[in-house]
Design a protein around this motif. Structure first.
Motif, PDB file in Angstrom:
ATOM      1  N   UNK A  48      19.593  23.153 -18.675  1.00 47.79           N
ATOM      2  CA  UNK A  48      19.943  21.745 -18.857  1.00 47.79           C
ATOM      3  C   UNK A  48      18.901  20.900 -18.132  1.00 47.79           C
ATOM      4  N   UNK A  49      17.972  20.342 -18.899  1.00 51.46           N
ATOM      5  CA  UNK A  49      16.840  19.604 -18.331  1.00 51.46           C
ATOM      6  C   UNK A  49      17.305  18.416 -17.497  1.00 51.46           C
ATOM      7  N   UNK A  50      18.179  17.593 -18.065  1.00 48.04           N
ATOM      8  CA  UNK A  50      18.601  16.382 -17.362  1.00 48.04           C
ATOM      9  C   UNK A  50      19.397  16.713 -16.101  1.00 48.04           C
ATOM     10  N   UNK A  51      20.262  17.707 -16.176  1.00 47.39           N
ATOM     11  CA  UNK A  51      21.044  18.098 -14.996  1.00 47.39           C
ATOM     12  C   UNK A  51      20.124  18.575 -13.880  1.00 47.39           C
ATOM     13  N   UNK A  52      19.104  19.335 -14.264  1.00 47.44           N
ATOM     14  CA  UNK A  52      18.120  19.808 -13.283  1.00 47.44           C
ATOM     15  C   UNK A  52      17.401  18.625 -12.644  1.00 47.44           C
ATOM     16  N   UNK A  53      16.950  17.694 -13.472  1.00 46.19           N
ATOM     17  CA  UNK A  53      16.212  16.536 -12.969  1.00 46.19           C
ATOM     18  C   UNK A  53      17.067  15.699 -12.030  1.00 46.19           C
ATOM     19  N   UNK A  54      18.315  15.474 -12.405  1.00 43.15           N
ATOM     20  CA  UNK A  54      19.223  14.670 -11.576  1.00 43.15           C
ATOM     21  C   UNK A  54      19.436  15.330 -10.217  1.00 43.15           C
ATOM     22  N   UNK A  55      19.584  16.657 -10.225  1.00 45.37           N
ATOM     23  CA  UNK A  55      19.786  17.362  -8.957  1.00 45.37           C
ATOM     24  C   UNK A  55      18.539  17.288  -8.084  1.00 45.37           C
ATOM     25  N   UNK A  56      17.374  17.476  -8.694  1.00 48.82           N
ATOM     26  CA  UNK A  56      16.119  17.392  -7.951  1.00 48.82           C
ATOM     27  C   UNK A  56      15.967  16.011  -7.319  1.00 48.82           C
ATOM     28  N   UNK A  57      16.222  14.975  -8.100  1.00 48.98           N
ATOM     29  CA  UNK A  57      16.058  13.609  -7.616  1.00 48.98           C
ATOM     30  C   UNK A  57      17.096  13.249  -6.558  1.00 48.98           C
ATOM     31  N   UNK A  58      18.246  13.910  -6.591  1.00 50.06           N
ATOM     32  CA  UNK A  58      19.254  13.708  -5.549  1.00 50.06           C
ATOM     33  C   UNK A  58      18.727  14.199  -4.201  1.00 50.06           C
ATOM     34  N   UNK A  59      18.049  15.340  -4.237  1.00 47.30           N
ATOM     35  CA  UNK A  59      17.525  15.945  -3.007  1.00 47.30           C
ATOM     36  C   UNK A  59      16.182  15.352  -2.586  1.00 47.30           C
ATOM     37  N   UNK A  60      15.412  14.885  -3.588  1.00 46.47           N
ATOM     38  CA  UNK A  60      14.070  14.360  -3.306  1.00 46.47           C
ATOM     39  C   UNK A  60      13.962  12.960  -3.909  1.00 46.47           C
TER      40      UNK A  60
END
Length: 240
Positions: A48-60
């Motif tokens: 899930x591209x968007x879910x991955x991106x959202x999680x990354x941006x939450x941490x970074x």
């Protein structure tokens, strides 16, 4: 090591799509940004591209992160760019210099840049591509030009002259940064610095070698011999 790295003007970005690796790089304090691409996401098993991106941006949330469009069709690519752009202020949208049939993405680059999006134009290998990409950026926008120096070297051509000239071209337009992409070894960081690149991306394997920067060569020699000896002991080899 930290002091030597701190003296460099070139910014080191981490290249990958494994969240744990990205967070380790983030916590190191050395990394100044991140890049991803579809191939890295495939390798990492991202579903899930968007879910991955959202999680990354939450941490970074405070460093530049480049996310690439997936479509090969420019109309769809534009819609994907709009979506990616909505994910965060630190997001750069990666657009390949052409689609898979060789059609130029420059018209799309111009269109997205006029909207003020932060772009990372990727997979460039020639100075002509650099010239037309930089010309397509709207003045006042922030952009990255990713030249695949490692792939130039893979063709048997020294990438240094190309990267030096590309740096000059990028400096003509304020806000445009040259990125040394597809790094192959730690030495590429020093080469990117010499060429005047703004950024270099490094895989986790290369980042692990940062601890060797400034290390005495005799110490590295001894470590190498110790590695050979350890492997011999584990394998149980005997010649006599």
């Amino acid at each position: 090591m930290d002091k030597l790295i701190d003296k460099l003007n070139v910014k080191i970005y981490a290249d990958g799509a494994v969240l744990s690796d990205m967070l380790d790089a983030y916590s190191s304090g050395i990394i100044r940004g991140f890049t991803t691409n579809p191939s890295l996401m495939k390798k990492a098993g991202i579903k899930d591209y968007e879910a991955f991106a959202v999680e990354v941006l939450h941490h970074i949330p405070d460093l530049p992160i480049s996310f690439e469009v997936f479509s090969d069709d420019f109309t769809v690519m534009e819609k994907e760019a709009e979506k990616i752009n909505s994910w965060g202020e630190n997001v750069y949208i990666k657009i390949p210099i052409t689609n898979s049939t060789g059609e130029s993405s420059i018209p799309l680059t111009q269109k997205l840049s006029r909207k003020g999006m932060q772009l990372n134009i990727t997979a460039l290998l020639t100075l002509d591509q650099v010239e037309e990409t930089v010309a397509a950026f709207t003045p006042g926008t922030k952009n990255i030009v990713s030249v695949f120096a490692g792939r130039i070297a893979d063709s048997g051509i020294d990438p240094i002259p190309t990267m030096k000239e590309a740096a000059k071209i990028c400096k003509r337009k304020e806000g445009t940064e040259l990125l040394w992409a597809s790094s192959r070894e730690l030495l590429n960081i020093m080469q990117a610095e010499e060429c005047g690149c703004s950024i270099i991306t490094c895989s986790p394997d290369i980042l692990k070698k940062l601890e060797n920067v400034g290390k005495d060569l005799k110490a590295i020699s001894l470590d190498t011999v110790k590695m050979f000896n350890k492997d011999v002991q584990e394998l149980g080899y005997s010649i006599i």
